[in-house]
Design a protein around this motif. Structure first.
Motif, PDB file in Angstrom:
ATOM      1  N   SER A 112      64.419  16.540  -7.471  1.00 49.62           N
ATOM      2  CA  SER A 112      64.987  16.192  -8.783  1.00 49.62           C
ATOM      3  C   SER A 112      65.492  14.755  -8.766  1.00 49.62           C
ATOM      4  N   GLN A 143      72.753  15.273 -13.804  1.00 51.39           N
ATOM      5  CA  GLN A 143      72.000  16.517 -13.566  1.00 51.39           C
ATOM      6  C   GLN A 143      72.509  17.080 -12.242  1.00 51.39           C
ATOM      7  N   HIS A 145      71.474  18.939  -9.871  1.00 48.17           N
ATOM      8  CA  HIS A 145      70.651  18.918  -8.659  1.00 48.17           C
ATOM      9  C   HIS A 145      70.392  17.522  -8.141  1.00 48.17           C
ATOM     10  N   VAL A 197      75.366  21.795 -13.899  1.00 51.69           N
ATOM     11  CA  VAL A 197      74.446  22.569 -13.052  1.00 51.69           C
ATOM     12  C   VAL A 197      74.114  23.926 -13.632  1.00 51.69           C
ATOM     13  N   MET A 199      72.505  25.258 -16.265  1.00 45.79           N
ATOM     14  CA  MET A 199      71.630  24.554 -17.209  1.00 45.79           C
ATOM     15  C   MET A 199      72.063  24.763 -18.664  1.00 45.79           C
ATOM     16  N   ASP A 235      63.975  18.231 -18.277  1.00 46.96           N
ATOM     17  CA  ASP A 235      63.125  18.683 -19.389  1.00 46.96           C
ATOM     18  C   ASP A 235      63.061  20.209 -19.427  1.00 46.96           C
ATOM     19  N   GLY A 236      63.055  20.832 -18.240  1.00 44.93           N
ATOM     20  CA  GLY A 236      63.070  22.296 -18.218  1.00 44.93           C
ATOM     21  C   GLY A 236      64.368  22.828 -18.808  1.00 44.93           C
ATOM     22  N   GLU A 237      65.439  22.099 -18.562  1.00 51.12           N
ATOM     23  CA  GLU A 237      66.759  22.517 -19.040  1.00 51.12           C
ATOM     24  C   GLU A 237      66.819  22.594 -20.563  1.00 51.12           C
ATOM     25  N   ASN A 265      60.144  15.059 -16.014  1.00 55.83           N
ATOM     26  CA  ASN A 265      59.218  15.054 -14.878  1.00 55.83           C
ATOM     27  C   ASN A 265      58.166  16.149 -15.043  1.00 55.83           C
ATOM     28  N   GLN A 267      58.142  19.139 -14.914  1.00 53.63           N
ATOM     29  CA  GLN A 267      58.221  20.357 -14.119  1.00 53.63           C
ATOM     30  C   GLN A 267      59.629  20.934 -14.162  1.00 53.63           C
ATOM     31  N   LYS A 397      58.108  14.472 -10.618  1.00 50.09           N
ATOM     32  CA  LYS A 397      59.018  15.272  -9.794  1.00 50.09           C
ATOM     33  C   LYS A 397      58.623  15.094  -8.323  1.00 50.09           C
ATOM     34  N   HIS A 413      60.536  21.739  -6.375  1.00 49.65           N
ATOM     35  CA  HIS A 413      61.957  21.819  -6.747  1.00 49.65           C
ATOM     36  C   HIS A 413      62.804  22.354  -5.598  1.00 49.65           C
TER      37      HIS A 413
HETATM   38  C1  LIG Z   1      71.699  28.620 -16.420  1.00 45.92           C
HETATM   39  C2  LIG Z   1      70.858  28.308 -15.236  1.00 45.92           C
HETATM   40  N1  LIG Z   1      69.726  29.001 -15.019  1.00 45.92           N
HETATM   41  C3  LIG Z   1      68.970  28.737 -13.935  1.00 45.92           C
HETATM   42  C4  LIG Z   1      69.322  27.776 -13.050  1.00 45.92           C
HETATM   43  C5  LIG Z   1      68.479  27.561 -11.800  1.00 45.92           C
HETATM   44  N2  LIG Z   1      67.789  26.273 -11.838  1.00 45.92           N
HETATM   45  C6  LIG Z   1      68.282  25.221 -11.241  1.00 45.92           C
HETATM   46  S1  LIG Z   1      67.372  23.856 -11.435  1.00 45.92           S
HETATM   47  C7  LIG Z   1      66.217  24.671 -12.288  1.00 45.92           C
HETATM   48  C8  LIG Z   1      65.017  23.926 -12.772  1.00 45.92           C
HETATM   49  C9  LIG Z   1      65.415  22.681 -13.469  1.00 45.92           C
HETATM   50  O1  LIG Z   1      64.341  22.060 -14.070  1.00 45.92           O
HETATM   51  P1  LIG Z   1      64.585  20.790 -14.956  1.00 45.92           P
HETATM   52  O2  LIG Z   1      65.634  21.032 -15.944  1.00 45.92           O
HETATM   53  O3  LIG Z   1      63.278  20.364 -15.490  1.00 45.92           O
HETATM   54  O4  LIG Z   1      65.187  19.730 -13.933  1.00 45.92           O
HETATM   55  P2  LIG Z   1      64.431  18.841 -12.848  1.00 45.92           P
HETATM   56  O5  LIG Z   1      64.933  19.325 -11.536  1.00 45.92           O
HETATM   57  O6  LIG Z   1      62.973  19.052 -13.022  1.00 45.92           O
HETATM   58  O7  LIG Z   1      64.836  17.441 -13.135  1.00 45.92           O
HETATM   59  C10 LIG Z   1      66.589  26.001 -12.440  1.00 45.92           C
HETATM   60  C11 LIG Z   1      65.800  27.024 -13.155  1.00 45.92           C
HETATM   61  C12 LIG Z   1      70.518  27.075 -13.311  1.00 45.92           C
HETATM   62  N3  LIG Z   1      70.970  26.125 -12.491  1.00 45.92           N
HETATM   63  N4  LIG Z   1      71.245  27.337 -14.411  1.00 45.92           N
END
Ligand SMILES: Cc1ncc(C[n+]2csc(CCOP(=O)(O)OP(=O)(O)O)c2C)c(N)n1
Ligand SMILES: [Mg+2]
Length: 898
Positions: A112, A143, A145, A197, A199, A235-237, A265, A267, A397, A413
């Motif tokens: 990330s 973010q 992570h 964190v 999301m 973007d997944g968030e 990214n 992903q 990513k 990831h």
């Molecule tokens: C509410 C919630 N659900 C699930 C997660 C687990 N989780 C952590 S990171 C992640 C993927 C994140 O993807 P994205 O938002 O695209 O961030 P990137 O790492 O790709 O920048 C998930 C599902 C979390 N942290 N919070």
């Protein structure tokens, strides 16, 4: 094909089209793009007036919003910043890889931050101001992570030691030196400003932080400034409803102090975010529709010459036609693949790259990895007036992790380890001076504090006011009026009947009479002010409206009219519990974020509290929020008529799970006063990082005078409300406990017991079974650890009930588990029977509901007699008589199951 699409798809008169385009080009050259925009709007308006249906097109071509000729240039030293970024990338990777070579599966994320390193660096080097004498400071939501990258920067700056990097995710073993996995103000209170964190909660909170900063400015509590809230999200968030759920508020209020940076990214954790579509386009549409300034930063500078040569629009078309899944492939499989599968889509685009090697194609960078493009986007964002900005930055990513070893791979990831070869490739790519024979240990690298890199970083931060992240722990204290100021609600009400909700609102009004404290009170509602009798505040202190009230309210002839005002004090957040909770969190953290302590009260239907916004309530604990949450119409049986979805009998259990939340279920208005005064004092005067949850009811009844000397025990959670006196002829005795509105049933039960069975009752009001549990476990733990101490500690419950004869019976409007929390602290051999409202609520009168859930006076009296019978102090026949006399149905099904 219908006629319209026919016309739109085919050019019926290419010559005419050309003339129009040439005319437009002439305008652009002579007067600029704004003038061209104006003319186009006129033409569109004209067509619409003639009946033309021109649907709103929320998206623009799949290219950068800012064309190269309009990019602001970074004043920074690009080479130097690249070297610094390499150092940060390396150390961020090293801390995760090293952590995962230790036993214990510590986890961590490389990919990330690898994708967002440049997005952060440009901010840290050029845009984000720390709080200083000259500036209130920007607020950054990272973010979660990406935390290793932030730590790695602090390491180079000399704020974090190498030892600490090695204590990443070892907060217990690290004894105060460990580094949190993610941003947690609770665990690193001088460092992280806001928790992220989970999301979706970051972006939601960021919007309300920006909203609340404007509120403080408009109310004159802070000086207007150009400070910003920056929020980074994945973007997944954005799939989380919380991420996009409040963007319209930001657009509506024109929050130009808010900047979202979405790290696209492509992903998420499992795979592509929109393999079959384009997340950037989708987000552009959503944000533009919500009134945001959208800046797409898709392509890096290496693409500029190609795009400049794309006079036919073929490359743009390929860019548009390619879906995210394919874009991911391009970065996963390299230059040759990209030539064939991307540029190879048309002969023209293939020809465009005929003079580029596969390596050159591989180097065609994405916007989110190009510091020049990012600088231009940030520059445009901070200078945008009247609307919030979102930057959609396209990245890779796992950038830099190497082809086939993380970069753009689906499982990247969760990758926490890197093979030796991948580490070497990483070192080579980012040119770290680490010798081959040291690579195996993946050592940290610090160039020394006098190195040009570190000097440059320090100089940049100094120019921007200091280090970031940094968090303010304390602000100034505000004196809270003493309890006797609340006499209006501590005195007996006499004949007057009112609810604890009313008592609370009166208490809040008393705080509003204190000149020094009043401006800091923030009443917050989610469209339920009238439900809680707070409409008087509308006129009195006004509803916050950032642009004032532009209409005459329909009820303007009335005393309590709907008064909106730019300086309004009430935050009316509409029907959005997550929004109102986030507004509360912004106010509750304002002592830290803005150096202005506030005392927010968010008043809501308790059912739509913890179970609806539980994750935010948890984050509020982490955030060290200070304020009151007020759960109105609480209890399973107090809100007559409303039924299953409205009747809360469990929020207290949820509140009890939050370590720094103090939860109370008062019955009497003086209890409300004591909790309100004590809570305000602890949060405003003592500046303790606690928050309060208080449940209040809408049931009207008279309130007794506050007994002398009970204030401290109200806070502890239990006090003797009424001593049963001497039992007649040595008859049996019971200890009756209750809270909230059901305490009144307990009192009535005591009367029945006396009258019908000659049983004497001591009555205990227990405003907080949760506080009693905490106190009890604390004492128990201490005693276990201090076996030789002469003075063992005594749980408050034990101290209260010791020496008091008879079994204890508790009843509340909450599930049994609530009052059951104190079972362990009953004096030895004391029988403890708990009644509660387990099961689904339903609509009916209060009396019927209490009968149904078996918490009314009859059921309580019956339970007391049964308890005495179990102890041999009464007989089974007495129990049978109670059942008969009180009309209880022995074959009634358990309310839990119906
Ligand atoms: C509410 C919630 N659900 C699930 C997660 C687990 N989780 C952590 S990171 C992640 C993927 C994140 O993807 P994205 O938002 O695209 O961030 P990137 O790492 O790709 O920048 C998930 C599902 C979390 N942290 N919070
Ligand atoms: Mg992502």
């Amino acid at each position: 094909m219908n006629q319209l699409t026919d016309i739109l798809d085919q050019d019926l008169d290419p010559r005419e089209t050309r003339e129009w385009i040439q005319a437009l080009q002439g305008v652009i050259q002579a007067d600029g793009t704004e003038r061209a925009h104006f003319l186009l709007e006129q033409l569109v308006g004209e067509t619409r007036r003639a009946g033309g249906h021109l649907p709103f097109a929320p998206t623009t071509p799949y290219i950068n919003t800012i064309p190269p000729e309009r990019e602001a240039r970074s004043p920074g030293d690009a080479n130097m910043e690249w070297r610094i970024r390499c150092l940060i990338r390396w150390n961020a990777m090293a801390m995760v890889v090293r952590a995962n070579r230790k036993p214990g599966e510590l986890g961590g994320h490389i990919a990330s931050f690898a994708s967002s390193a440049t997005l952060y660096d440009v901010g840290f080097n050029h845009f984000w101001r720390a709080p200083s004498d000259h500036h209130p400071g920007d607020l950054i939501f990272h973010q979660g992570h990406s935390s290793p990258g932030v730590y790695a920067r602090s390491f180079l700056e000399g704020r974090i030691s190498e030892e600490q990097l090695d204590l990443f995710r070892m907060e217990v073993f690290g004894r105060g030196k460990g580094l949190s996995s993610y941003p947690h103000p609770w665990l690193m209170p001088d460092y992280w400003q806001v928790p992220t964190v989970s999301m979706g909660l970051g972006p939601l909170q960021a919007i309300y932080q920006a909203h609340f900063m404007k509120y403080l400015e408009n109310r004159g509590l802070i000086a207007p400034s150009d400070r910003k809230v920056w929020c980074f999200l994945g973007d997944g968030e954005t799939d989380e409803p919380e991420s996009l759920g409040a963007i319209s508020l930001a657009g509506r209020e024109g929050l130009d102090n808010l900047i979202f940076v979405i790290n696209c990214n492509l992903q998420r954790l499992d795979g592509p975010v929109r393999g079959n579509g384009k997340i950037i386009q989708e987000l552009e549409g959503s944000f533009r529709g919500a009134g945001w300034n959208v800046i797409k930063t898709i392509w890096g500078s290496y693409w500029d010459p190609l795009l400049a040569r794309d006079t036919q629009g073929k490359l743009r078309q390929v860019m548009m036609d390619t879906v995210d899944g394919e874009y991911q492939n391009c970065k996963a499989f390299g230059g040759a693949y990209t030539r064939e599968h991307f540029f190879g889509k048309t002969p023209e685009t293939l020809a465009m790259v005929s003079n580029l090697s596969d390596d050159d194609i591989w180097r065609l960078n994405r916007g989110g990895h190009d510091p020049h493009k990012i600088y231009a986007a940030y520059h445009a964002a901070v200078n945008t007036k009247g609307m919030p900005t979102v930057i959609l930055a396209k990245t890779v990513k796992g950038y830099g992790m190497g082809l086939g070893s993380g970069e753009a791979q689906n499982p990247t990831h969760q990758q926490k380890k890197m093979e030796h070869d991948a580490v070497r490739t990483f070192r080579d790519r980012f040119q770290l001076p680490i010798p081959d024979d040291k690579l195996a240990e993946v050592p940290y690298y610090h160039p020394g504090k006098d190195s040009p890199e570190v000097q440059y970083m320090l100089e940049r931060r100094q120019a921007l006011g200091g280090f970031l992240p940094q968090r303010r722990r304390k602000s100034s204290s505000i004196a809270v009026p003493a309890l006797d100021t609340f006499q209006q609600i501590t005195a007996a009400s006499g004949e007057r009947e009112f609810s604890t909700t009313m008592a609370f609102v009166r208490g809040m009004n008393l705080l509003l009479r204190d000149k020094a404290l009043a401006p800091h009170v923030v009443p917050i509602v989610a469209d339920e002010a009238r439900t809680f009798g707070m409409e008087g505040m509308f006129r009195q202190i006004g509803i916050y409206a950032p642009f004032g009230q532009k209409y005459k309210p329909v009820d303007s002839d009335q005393l309590m009219y709907y008064r909106e005002d730019q300086k309004g004090q009430v935050l009316q957040e509409g029907i959005s519990e997550p929004g109102a909770m986030s507004a509360w969190m912004a106010a509750a953290s304002s002592y830290s974020v803005s150096n202005v302590p506030m005392l927010p009260f968010y008043i809501y239907y308790s059912m739509f509290g913890f179970q609806r916004i539980g994750d935010l309530a948890w984050a509020a604990g982490d955030l060290r929020a200070r304020g009151f949450l007020v759960g109105g119409t609480s209890g399973r049986t107090t809100l007559n008529g409303e039924g299953l979805q409205h009747e809360d009998g469990h929020s207290h259990l949820m509140a009890g799970t939050i370590p720094n939340c103090r939860a109370y279920d008062p019955t009497w208005s003086y209890e409300v006063a004591v909790i309100l005064q004590e809570g305000s004092r602890r949060m405003l005067e003592e500046q303790e990082d606690v928050y309060y949850y208080v449940t209040v009811m809408n049931e009207n009844y008279a309130h007794p005078e506050m007994p002398a000397g009970v204030a401290a025990d109200i806070i502890k959670g239990m006090y003797l409300f009424r001593d049963g006196g001497k039992p007649k002829k040595g008859g049996p005795r019971v200890q009756l406990l209750g809270s909230g509105t059901i305490l009144r049933e307990v009192i009535a039960a005591a009367e029945l017991l006396e009258k019908d069975f000659g049983v004497c009752s001591d009555i205990w009001s227990c405003p907080s079974f949760t506080e009693l549990r905490k106190d009890g476990f604390d004492a128990e733990r201490w005693n276990r650890l201090h076996p030789l101490d002469k003075k063992p500690r005594k749980p408050h419950v034990t101290a209260c009930l010791e020496g008091r004869a008879g079994p204890a019976i508790a009843a509340t409007d909450y599930v049994r588990e609530y009052a059951d929390q104190i079972r362990a602290f009953m004096p030895t051999d004391k029988r403890y029977v708990v009644l509660g409202t387990d099961g689904f609520g339903r609509s009916d009168t209060r009396a019927h509901l209490r009968e149904f859930f078996e918490v009314d006076r009859h059921w309580i009296a019956h339970a007391a007699i049964a308890a005495l019978a179990a102890e041999g102090q009464m007989k089974p026949e007495d129990v049978a008589r109670a059942i008969k006399q009180y009309g209880l149905d022995p074959d009634k099904p358990n309310p839990l199951t119906v």
